[in-house]
Design an enzyme around this catalytic site. Structure first.
Site, PDB file in Angstrom:
ATOM      1  N   SER A 171       0.827  -1.204   0.000  1.00  0.00           N
ATOM      2  CA  SER A 171       0.000   0.000   0.000  1.00  0.00           C
ATOM      3  C   SER A 171       0.863   1.255   0.000  1.00  0.00           C
ATOM      4  CB  SER A 171      -0.919   0.021   1.220  1.00  0.00           C
ATOM      5  OG  SER A 171      -1.661  -1.165   1.301  1.00  0.00           O
TER       6      SER A 171
HETATM    7  N1  SAH Z   1      -0.736  -4.562   3.890  1.00  0.00           N
HETATM    8  C1  SAH Z   1      -0.148  -5.048   2.675  1.00  0.00           C
HETATM    9  C2  SAH Z   1      -1.131  -4.961   1.542  1.00  0.00           C
HETATM   10  C3  SAH Z   1      -0.931  -6.029   0.558  1.00  0.00           C
HETATM   11  S1  SAH Z   1      -2.167  -6.123  -0.695  1.00  0.00           S
HETATM   12  C4  SAH Z   1       1.111  -4.275   2.334  1.00  0.00           C
HETATM   13  O1  SAH Z   1       1.170  -3.078   2.611  1.00  0.00           O
HETATM   14  O2  SAH Z   1       2.025  -4.863   1.765  1.00  0.00           O
HETATM   15  C5  SAH Z   1      -3.420  -7.083   0.081  1.00  0.00           C
HETATM   16  C6  SAH Z   1      -3.049  -8.462   0.523  1.00  0.00           C
HETATM   17  O3  SAH Z   1      -4.242  -9.104   0.960  1.00  0.00           O
HETATM   18  C7  SAH Z   1      -2.453  -9.354  -0.560  1.00  0.00           C
HETATM   19  O4  SAH Z   1      -1.217  -9.849  -0.131  1.00  0.00           O
HETATM   20  C8  SAH Z   1      -3.486 -10.464  -0.718  1.00  0.00           C
HETATM   21  O5  SAH Z   1      -2.924 -11.727  -1.009  1.00  0.00           O
HETATM   22  C9  SAH Z   1      -4.154 -10.465   0.648  1.00  0.00           C
HETATM   23  N2  SAH Z   1      -5.484 -11.062   0.684  1.00  0.00           N
HETATM   24  C10 SAH Z   1      -6.502 -10.944  -0.213  1.00  0.00           C
HETATM   25  N3  SAH Z   1      -7.574 -11.632   0.191  1.00  0.00           N
HETATM   26  C11 SAH Z   1      -7.239 -12.212   1.381  1.00  0.00           C
HETATM   27  C12 SAH Z   1      -7.918 -13.058   2.299  1.00  0.00           C
HETATM   28  N4  SAH Z   1      -9.185 -13.458   2.108  1.00  0.00           N
HETATM   29  N5  SAH Z   1      -7.263 -13.459   3.407  1.00  0.00           N
HETATM   30  C13 SAH Z   1      -5.993 -13.067   3.646  1.00  0.00           C
HETATM   31  N6  SAH Z   1      -5.297 -12.275   2.830  1.00  0.00           N
HETATM   32  C14 SAH Z   1      -5.908 -11.843   1.704  1.00  0.00           C
END
Ligand code: SAH
Length: 210
Positions: A60
């Site tokens: 993000s």
């Molecule tokens: N906070 C992270 C954001 C990553 S993007 C950062 O700053 O790096 C969002 C993440 O949510 C991805 O890695 C994706 O694989 C995860 N995600 C999506 N659906 C999910 C679910 N149902 N359970 C757990 N993780 C999930």
């Protein structure tokens, strides 16, 4: 380009953008964001943009991390927080410096393993990682004082509402890709209060693990 001075400039931009919470700004000043992206992207780590982290996912944007964290903490300190969507682990690392314990759930194992390595390098020891579908929350460790979701569901998952402590806060993006809103839900004795914070753009919350 990955120096403390570059990070200081990022923090100054966050302040200019309206982020006021000192503890949040301090955690972002301390945390080496370039260690949470691929080496080839390290020189861009302190720009205010989301960056790819592989597996079709993104880390993000710094402003969004700051804004969500601030929204979670607005009413005071929190003891335990659940994060859904570990991704690179950057948001997790920020949270870990602000609360006693962070539980973070990720559905993609490869990302979880990379994040785990980063936390051990940075000696962040109050993070518990789980490979599961975060839409279900983590009932075995509930209730949580705060829940922060970094992938967007179309509606608020019931399980997450149920796992919120009374007085606890849930911050999450809701909606389809191009029409998402950042929402904060506060659990009260009588029910839930909901407020819309701003427009955002997150990857979708998906079911199942891999
Ligand atoms: N906070 C992270 C954001 C990553 S993007 C950062 O700053 O790096 C969002 C993440 O949510 C991805 O890695 C994706 O694989 C995860 N995600 C999506 N659906 C999910 C679910 N149902 N359970 C757990 N993780 C999930």
């Amino acid at each position: 380009m990955t120096s403390p001075r570059t990070r200081e400039r990022m923090v100054q931009r966050l302040r200019n953008g309206g982020i006021r919470n000192r503890a949040v700004l301090e955690a972002m000043r301390r945390t080496p964001r370039h260690l949470f992206v691929d080496e080839a992207l390290a020189s861009r780590a302190y720009e205010d943009s989301a960056l790819p982290i592989g597996q079709g996912q993104t880390i993000s944007q710094p402003y969004v991390v700051a804004r969500m964290t601030e929204a979670l903490f607005q009413a005071g300190p929190l003891d335990t927080v659940l994060e859904v969507g570990t991704g690179s682990g950057y948001q997790t690392a920020i949270l870990a410096q602000l609360v006693r314990r962070v539980y973070s759930v990720e559905r993609i194992d490869v990302l979880l393993k990379q994040a785990r390595r980063r936390f051990s390098e940075l000696q962040l020891r109050n993070i518990r990682l789980h490979h599961s579908d975060g839409g279900m929350g983590l009932p075995q460790y509930a209730p949580f004082d705060g829940i922060l979701v970094t992938a967007a569901p179309l509606g608020i998952p019931k399980a997450l509402l149920q796992q919120l402590e009374i007085g606890g806060r849930l911050v999450l993006p809701i909606g389809p890709r191009d029409e998402q809103a950042l929402v904060r839900v506060i659990r009260t004795h009588g029910g839930y209060e909901r407020e819309i914070l701003e427009r955002v753009s997150f990857v979708p919350l998906l079911g199942g693990v891999r």
